[in-house]
Design a protein around this motif. Structure first.
Motif, PDB file in Angstrom:
ATOM      1  N   THR A   8       0.645  -1.142   0.054  1.00  0.00           N
ATOM      2  CA  THR A   8       0.083   0.003  -0.042  1.00  0.00           C
ATOM      3  C   THR A   8       0.871   1.214   0.034  1.00  0.00           C
ATOM      4  OG1 THR A   8      -0.105  -0.262   2.404  1.00  0.00           O
ATOM      5  CG2 THR A   8      -1.882  -1.180   1.359  1.00  0.00           C
ATOM      6  N   PRO A   9       0.553   2.205  -0.882  1.00  0.00           N
ATOM      7  CA  PRO A   9       1.332   3.606  -0.939  1.00  0.00           C
ATOM      8  C   PRO A   9       1.640   3.945   0.298  1.00  0.00           C
ATOM      9  CG  PRO A   9      -0.184   3.255  -2.856  1.00  0.00           C
ATOM     10  CD  PRO A   9      -0.627   2.292  -1.891  1.00  0.00           C
ATOM     11  N   VAL A  10       0.560   4.067   1.419  1.00  0.00           N
ATOM     12  CA  VAL A  10       0.755   4.839   2.457  1.00  0.00           C
ATOM     13  C   VAL A  10       1.958   4.518   3.395  1.00  0.00           C
ATOM     14  CG1 VAL A  10      -1.634   5.679   2.444  1.00  0.00           C
ATOM     15  CG2 VAL A  10      -1.031   3.636   3.727  1.00  0.00           C
ATOM     16  N   THR A 151       0.325  10.961   6.461  1.00  0.00           N
ATOM     17  CA  THR A 151      -0.712  10.607   5.383  1.00  0.00           C
ATOM     18  C   THR A 151      -2.055  11.031   5.965  1.00  0.00           C
ATOM     19  OG1 THR A 151      -1.222   8.409   6.370  1.00  0.00           O
ATOM     20  CG2 THR A 151       0.592   8.531   4.811  1.00  0.00           C
ATOM     21  N   ASN A 198       5.254   4.151  -3.577  1.00  0.00           N
ATOM     22  CA  ASN A 198       4.761   5.391  -4.339  1.00  0.00           C
ATOM     23  C   ASN A 198       5.388   5.504  -5.545  1.00  0.00           C
ATOM     24  OD1 ASN A 198       3.038   5.870  -2.136  1.00  0.00           O
ATOM     25  ND2 ASN A 198       4.269   7.247  -1.174  1.00  0.00           N
ATOM     26  N   LYS A 201       4.299   3.930  -8.539  1.00  0.00           N
ATOM     27  CA  LYS A 201       2.893   4.168  -8.904  1.00  0.00           C
ATOM     28  C   LYS A 201       3.371   5.535  -9.864  1.00  0.00           C
ATOM     29  CE  LYS A 201      -1.302   6.264  -7.471  1.00  0.00           C
ATOM     30  NZ  LYS A 201      -1.221   7.456  -8.551  1.00  0.00           N
ATOM     31  N   LYS A 328      -5.462   9.203   0.978  1.00  0.00           N
ATOM     32  CA  LYS A 328      -5.711   8.104   0.803  1.00  0.00           C
ATOM     33  C   LYS A 328      -5.712   7.084  -0.372  1.00  0.00           C
ATOM     34  CE  LYS A 328      -8.961   8.511   4.675  1.00  0.00           C
ATOM     35  NZ  LYS A 328     -10.173   8.370   5.374  1.00  0.00           N
ATOM     36  N   PRO A 329      -5.397   6.152  -0.221  1.00  0.00           N
ATOM     37  CA  PRO A 329      -5.237   5.313  -1.801  1.00  0.00           C
ATOM     38  C   PRO A 329      -6.721   5.023  -2.463  1.00  0.00           C
ATOM     39  CG  PRO A 329      -4.845   3.940   0.085  1.00  0.00           C
ATOM     40  CD  PRO A 329      -4.911   4.961   0.730  1.00  0.00           C
TER      41      PRO A 329
END
Length: 329
Positions: A8-10, A151, A198, A201, A328-329
């Motif tokens: 997850t990016p966060v 985040t 991240n 992405k 948020k993703p």
């Protein structure tokens, strides 16, 4: 913010190429000409050396009564500040010195300065990344200084006082004239990146943008082992590695074989990512942390810490409490 990439990016701005940095340090200390048994890495005969011995000669601060008064009474009476840190080896943020037991790094140095300003003795405890937040939730920790990115999702449960920018970097072989300022500069290039991060992405989005504009896509490549990124760079199998700026800065300083050719926010084009002291929401500590960070910024000790670890480019002018975070993703 160390260890392997998360899906997850966060979570992924804590993703460092830890094995690479550790391998670099051990290789240098092992007699490759750029280190010594006393515990330094970098280029001999220059100022670009980093002390990785247990004897850190750490920069210390002094108690400021007006700031210390912001600390909740229960913690002032205890006299210690219980601070969580990731147990992973993540040079230059937090890792083990040459004795393999003393924790050193920029995060430990900054947390120590904050504790000094608050008139408290820092009590560092290292746990897995996930248990940092478990420790905050259970009030086992008064705070976490471990490269935690602000985040929007985390702000629902935690309070933040920023102390460093959250940047990513493109790292290429030393001597290249190529620079990365935007999507067009990576068109047709082969870039290595960690999966689920991240930076992945950002690269995927840039590649799509290039194709839409009639340019070549980015050839994004992955490796099973983190150490393979730098081996691929030296052999010319990839043009650059895109990862966390602290990792790149440390590798550039310690190995002397690469250079940073572009830096970008960990939040991409949406927001400037920021690293922060993290505490349980409503703990009453975030104002004290922010005031202490502002104080060490003003007295110059903060800048000295960042400089000694090669992170001056990530300095902030002041601490912000709960600023806009990664979406948020």
């Amino acid at each position: 913010m160390s260890g392997h990439a998360r899906s997850t990016p966060v979570k992924t701005r804590r993703t460092l190429v830890t094995a690479v940095a550790a391998l670099t340090a051990s290789a240098l200390l092992g007699g490759c000409g750029d280190g010594d048994a006393q515990g330094t890495v970098g280029s001999k005969g220059t100022k670009n050396t980093i002390n990785i011995s247990p004897d850190q000669h750490r920069i210390r601060g002094k108690k400021v009564a007006s700031i210390a008064a912001k600390v909740p009474p229960r913690i002032r009476e205890r006299g210690t500040l219980r601070l969580g840190g990731s147990a992973d080896a993540s040079p230059p943020l937090g890792f083990y010195a040459t004795d393999d037991k003393t924790r050193i790094g920029s995060e430990i140095d900054i947390a120590t300065l904050v504790a000094d300003t608050l008139g408290l003795k820092p009590d560092f405890q290292t746990v897995s990344w996930e248990n940092l937040f478990v420790g905050l939730d259970s009030s086992k920790f008064d705070g976490v200084f471990s490269n935690v990115t602000v985040t929007e999702e985390r702000k629902e449960k935690y309070d933040f006082a920023t102390y460093r920018l959250d940047d990513l970097a493109f790292e290429a072989k030393k001597g290249t004239s190529w620079r990365v300022r935007g999507p067009e500069d990576v068109a047709g290039r082969t870039i290595a990146v960690a999966s689920g991060t991240n930076q992945e992405k950002i690269l995927v989005d840039w590649s799509k943008e290039n194709e839409k504009a009639g340019r070549k896509p980015v050839h994004i490549t992955y490796f099973q082992k983190d150490t393979d990124y730098y081996l691929a760079l030296q052999s010319g199998r990839i043009d650059a590695h895109f990862g966390p700026n602290p990792t790149s800065a440390y590798h550039v300083a310690s190995a002397g074989q690469t250079q940073v050719i572009g830096r970008f926010s960990g939040g991409g084009g949406q927001v400037q990512g920021k690293i922060a002291a993290t505490t349980k929401k409503g703990s009453g500590l975030v104002d004290a942390y922010a005031a202490a960070i502002d104080h060490v910024i003003k007295d110059g000790s903060y800048a000295k810490v960042l400089k000694r670890w090669g992170l001056s480019s990530e300095a902030v002018e002041k601490s912000e409490i709960n600023p806009p975070g990664l979406p948020k993703p």
